[in-house]
Design a protein around this motif. Structure first.
Motif, mmCIF file in Angstrom:
data_model
loop_
_atom_site.group_PDB
_atom_site.id
_atom_site.type_symbol
_atom_site.label_atom_id
_atom_site.label_comp_id
_atom_site.label_asym_id
_atom_site.label_seq_id
_atom_site.Cartn_x
_atom_site.Cartn_y
_atom_site.Cartn_z
ATOM 1 N N ASP A 1 16.359 32.194 -62.631
ATOM 2 C CA ASP A 1 15.976 32.576 -61.259
ATOM 3 C C ASP A 1 16.601 31.672 -60.198
ATOM 4 O OD1 ASP A 1 12.726 33.067 -62.682
ATOM 5 O OD2 ASP A 1 14.291 34.576 -62.347
ATOM 6 N N HIS B 1 18.955 32.145 -57.821
ATOM 7 C CA HIS B 1 19.170 32.606 -56.444
ATOM 8 C C HIS B 1 17.877 32.497 -55.635
ATOM 9 C CE1 HIS B 1 22.884 33.920 -58.175
ATOM 10 N NE2 HIS B 1 22.342 34.927 -58.823
ATOM 11 N N LYS B 2 16.781 32.936 -56.236
ATOM 12 C CA LYS B 2 15.460 32.869 -55.580
ATOM 13 C C LYS B 2 15.095 31.423 -55.282
ATOM 14 C CE LYS B 2 10.650 34.298 -56.571
ATOM 15 N NZ LYS B 2 10.016 32.948 -56.891
ATOM 16 N N PRO C 1 17.514 37.305 -52.897
ATOM 17 C CA PRO C 1 18.105 36.999 -54.200
ATOM 18 C C PRO C 1 19.147 38.015 -54.632
ATOM 19 C CG PRO C 1 15.745 36.584 -54.238
ATOM 20 C CD PRO C 1 16.039 37.231 -52.912
#
Ligand SMILES: Nc1nc2c(c(=O)[nH]1)N[C@@H](CN(C=O)c1ccc(C(=O)N[C@@H](CCC(=O)O)C(=O)O)cc1)CN2
Ligand SMILES: NCC(=O)N[C@@H]1O[C@H](COP(=O)([O-])[O-])[C@@H](O)[C@H]1O
Length: 217
Positions: free
Chosen positions: A121, A123-124, A164
Motif C-alpha cells: 500500500d 501509494h496510499k 492512490p
C-alpha cells in the motif's frame, strides 16, 4: 546470446508486458522463458499466453507452508534454467533459502523511493504521509524485504489532487521504463552484484541507486 529470464507475477502484468514488448522489438537482449503466477486468475498469465510464452499458475494456497511453496516454485523456475529471475508484481514474501539460491540474479520492482515505504500500500501511505514526491525502485532481492541493493529509481511529484489510483498510474509509467532498462543492463553484463552491492560498469551504485532520467542509455 539473449539472457534467459523467468518472470514471476501475481496480477495484471503491465511490467511483464513492457518486458515482452521491448524484448520482441529487440530493445532489450532477453528471452522470457516462462511466466509463473501464484494467482491463477492473474491477467499477466493471459499476456504470456498471447505472447507464446509458457505460463504457469502455482498457488501458494495449495501448500501448507511458505517453505514448501518456495521449494516447488524453485523447482519450476529451475526447469527453465534462467540467468535472471524477475519479480514483476509478485506478491509473496520469499524465504531466505529461496532468495539465497537466486542471490545476485533476482530483481524486484517496488512502488516507492526505497528505503521509504517498504511493504504494501505504498501509494496510499505516501499520500497520507504528505510526501511531496514518490516513485519506484528496482533492486536486487535479498532475504530482508525490500532491502536489497537498489539499482534504479524514478520519481514523480505528488499533487494535491492525487489519489492512490492516479499516483499508481504515474508510477506505472515510470516502471515500464526503468524495469526493462535494468534488465537490459543485466543482460549486457553492465549491471552486476557482489557481496550485497550493486555495480554498474564496475562502479558501486549509491544506496538509492541511480535516478532515472531519459538520457540514461
Ligand atoms: N524475501 C523477499 N521476498 C520478496 C521481496 C524481497 O525484497 N525479499 N520483494 C517482494 C515484493 N514486494 C514488494 O516489492 C512485496 C510483496 C509482498 C508483500 C507481502 O506482504 N505479501 C504477503 C501477502 C500479500 C498478498 O497476498 O496480497 C505475504 O507474502 O504474506 C510485501 C512486499 C516479493 N518478495
Ligand atoms: N510490493 C510489490 C509491489 O507492490 N509491486 C508493484 O505491483 C505492481 C504490479 O503491476 P503489474 O502487475 O501491472 O506489473 C507494480 O506497480 C509494482 O511496482
Amino acid at each position: 546470446m539473449k539472457l534467459a529470464v523467468v518472470v514471476l507475477i501475481s496480477g495484471s502484468g503491465s511490467n511483464l508486458q513492457a518486458l515482452i514488448d521491448q524484448s520482441l522489438h529487440g530493445a532489450i537482449d532477453v528471452e522470457i522463458k516462462a511466466v509463473i503466477s501464484n494467482k491463477s486468475d492473474a491477467y499477466g498469465l493471459e499476456r504470456a499466453k498471447s505472447a507464446g510464452i509458457p505460463a504457469h499458475a502455482l498457488s501458494h494456497k495449495d501448500f501448507d507452508s511458505r517453505d514448501s511453496f518456495d521449494n516447488a516454485l524453485q523447482s519450476l523456475i529451475d526447469q527453465y534454467n534462467p540467468e535472471l529471475v524477475v519479480l514483476a508484481g509478485f506478491m509473496r514474501i520469499l524465504t531466505e533459502d529461496f532468495t539465497r539460491h537466486y542471490e545476485g540474479r533476482m530483481l524486484n520492482i517496488h512502488p516507492s523511493l526505497l528505503p521509504k515505504f517498504k511493504g504494501l500500500d505504498t501509494h496510499k501511505r505516501a499520500i497520507e504521509a504528505n510526501e511531496k514526491e514518490h516513485g519506484v525502485s528496482v533492486h536486487f532481492v535479498s532475504a530482508e524485504l525490500d532491502a536489497g541493493a537498489v539499482i534504479l529509481q524514478a520519481k514523480t511529484n505528488i499533487e494535491a489532487n492525487d489519489t492512490p489510483e492516479t499516483l499508481a498510474n504515474k508510477v506505472h509509467a515510470l516502471e515500464h521504463k526503468i524495469y526493462p532498462l535494468s534488465v537490459h543492463w543485466f543482460a549486457q553484463k553492465r549491471l552486476t552484484f557482489d557481496n550485497g552491492k550493486a555495480f554498474l560498469d564496475n562502479k558501486a551504485l549509491p544506496t538509492t541507486g541511480i535516478t532515472y532520467h531519459t538520457d540514461l542509455s
